[in-house]
Design a protein around this motif. Structure first.
Motif, PDB file in Angstrom:
ATOM      1  N   VAL A   1       4.600 -10.249   9.984  1.00 35.04           N
ATOM      2  CA  VAL A   1       5.571 -10.163   8.895  1.00 35.04           C
ATOM      3  C   VAL A   1       6.932  -9.786   9.472  1.00 35.04           C
ATOM      4  CG1 VAL A   1       6.158  -9.042   6.716  1.00 35.04           C
ATOM      5  CG2 VAL A   1       3.753  -9.442   7.292  1.00 35.04           C
TER       6      VAL A   1
ATOM      7  N   GLY B   1      10.561  -6.588   9.084  1.00 37.98           N
ATOM      8  CA  GLY B   1       9.560  -6.857   8.059  1.00 37.98           C
ATOM      9  C   GLY B   1       9.343  -5.687   7.118  1.00 37.98           C
TER      10      GLY B   1
ATOM     11  N   VAL C   1       6.434  -0.104   5.463  1.00 33.92           N
ATOM     12  CA  VAL C   1       5.215  -0.334   4.685  1.00 33.92           C
ATOM     13  C   VAL C   1       5.122   0.733   3.611  1.00 33.92           C
ATOM     14  CG1 VAL C   1       2.692  -0.430   4.710  1.00 33.92           C
ATOM     15  CG2 VAL C   1       3.972  -1.369   6.638  1.00 33.92           C
TER      16      VAL C   1
ATOM     17  N   VAL D   1       3.768  -5.883  11.517  1.00 34.87           N
ATOM     18  CA  VAL D   1       4.973  -5.812  10.691  1.00 34.87           C
ATOM     19  C   VAL D   1       6.123  -5.542  11.653  1.00 34.87           C
ATOM     20  CG1 VAL D   1       6.137  -4.678   8.769  1.00 34.87           C
ATOM     21  CG2 VAL D   1       3.638  -4.907   8.743  1.00 34.87           C
TER      22      VAL D   1
ATOM     23  N   VAL E   1       3.017  -1.538  13.332  1.00 35.34           N
ATOM     24  CA  VAL E   1       4.117  -1.450  12.376  1.00 35.34           C
ATOM     25  C   VAL E   1       5.399  -1.046  13.093  1.00 35.34           C
ATOM     26  CG1 VAL E   1       4.966  -0.371  10.256  1.00 35.34           C
ATOM     27  CG2 VAL E   1       2.513  -0.785  10.529  1.00 35.34           C
TER      28      VAL E   1
ATOM     29  N   VAL F   1       6.450  -4.513   3.822  1.00 32.11           N
ATOM     30  CA  VAL F   1       5.264  -4.796   3.019  1.00 32.11           C
ATOM     31  C   VAL F   1       5.163  -3.730   1.945  1.00 32.11           C
ATOM     32  CG1 VAL F   1       2.747  -4.991   3.005  1.00 32.11           C
ATOM     33  CG2 VAL F   1       4.044  -5.855   4.968  1.00 32.11           C
TER      34      VAL F   1
END
Length: 156
Positions: A39, A59, A76, A55, A72, A61
């Protein structure tokens, strides 16, 4: 006339498949994928992948992540469940519980939630303020004794 014989390329192993949500791309809805999801854009919904979810720094999420390995570097907001490991880079911003056998947090990474480590760790799915609780097995009288020792040391 000579016929060319075409061969069908062999099927790719699902663990080799990488699905990319690129910068500037936005997806609203749940994602279920064989292999890896990367992502770099924005996802509003949960992500389930058989191998891993990455991620990137750009990115974000908003939803739960469930897979084997999670990396990550971006943002998030949701529960992260990595059956094998979760790696949090110094640029990460996580708001939610994290569950995994192994967790790596680089200095500078930001996590607001609870970390659940170990083979049978389960995340609650609820977002909490980060707090430090006494290790399991510590008797309440040991905790209160430590508090009273700290208080007496502060008075002296």
């Amino acid at each position: 006339m000579v016929r060319e014989r075409r061969t069908v390329p062999p099927a790719r192993d699902v663990n080799e498949v990488v699905s990319v949500i690129g910068p500037g791309m936005e997806i609203t809805g749940d994602i279920k994928c064989d292999g890896t999801v990367r992502v770099e854009g924005k996802v509003e919904g949960s992500i389930r992948a058989t191998k891993s979810v990455v991620v990137g720094q750009t990115g974000s999420v908003t939803g739960d992540i469930e897979t084997q390995d999670v990396v990550v570097g971006g943002a998030v907001a949701g529960t992260i469940s990595g059956a094998s490991r979760v790696e949090l880079h110094d640029t990460c911003r996580v708001r939610g519980d994290i569950q995994s056998r192994r967790i790596k947090l680089d200095e500078g990474g930001h996590v607001e939630g609870r970390l659940h480590m170990g083979k049978g760790a389960k995340a609650t799915g609820q977002v909490h303020s980060a707090s430090i609780e006494p290790p399991e097995g510590r008797r309440p009288e040991q905790q209160s004794r430590r508090n009273s020792l700290s208080a007496s040391a502060a008075r002296n």
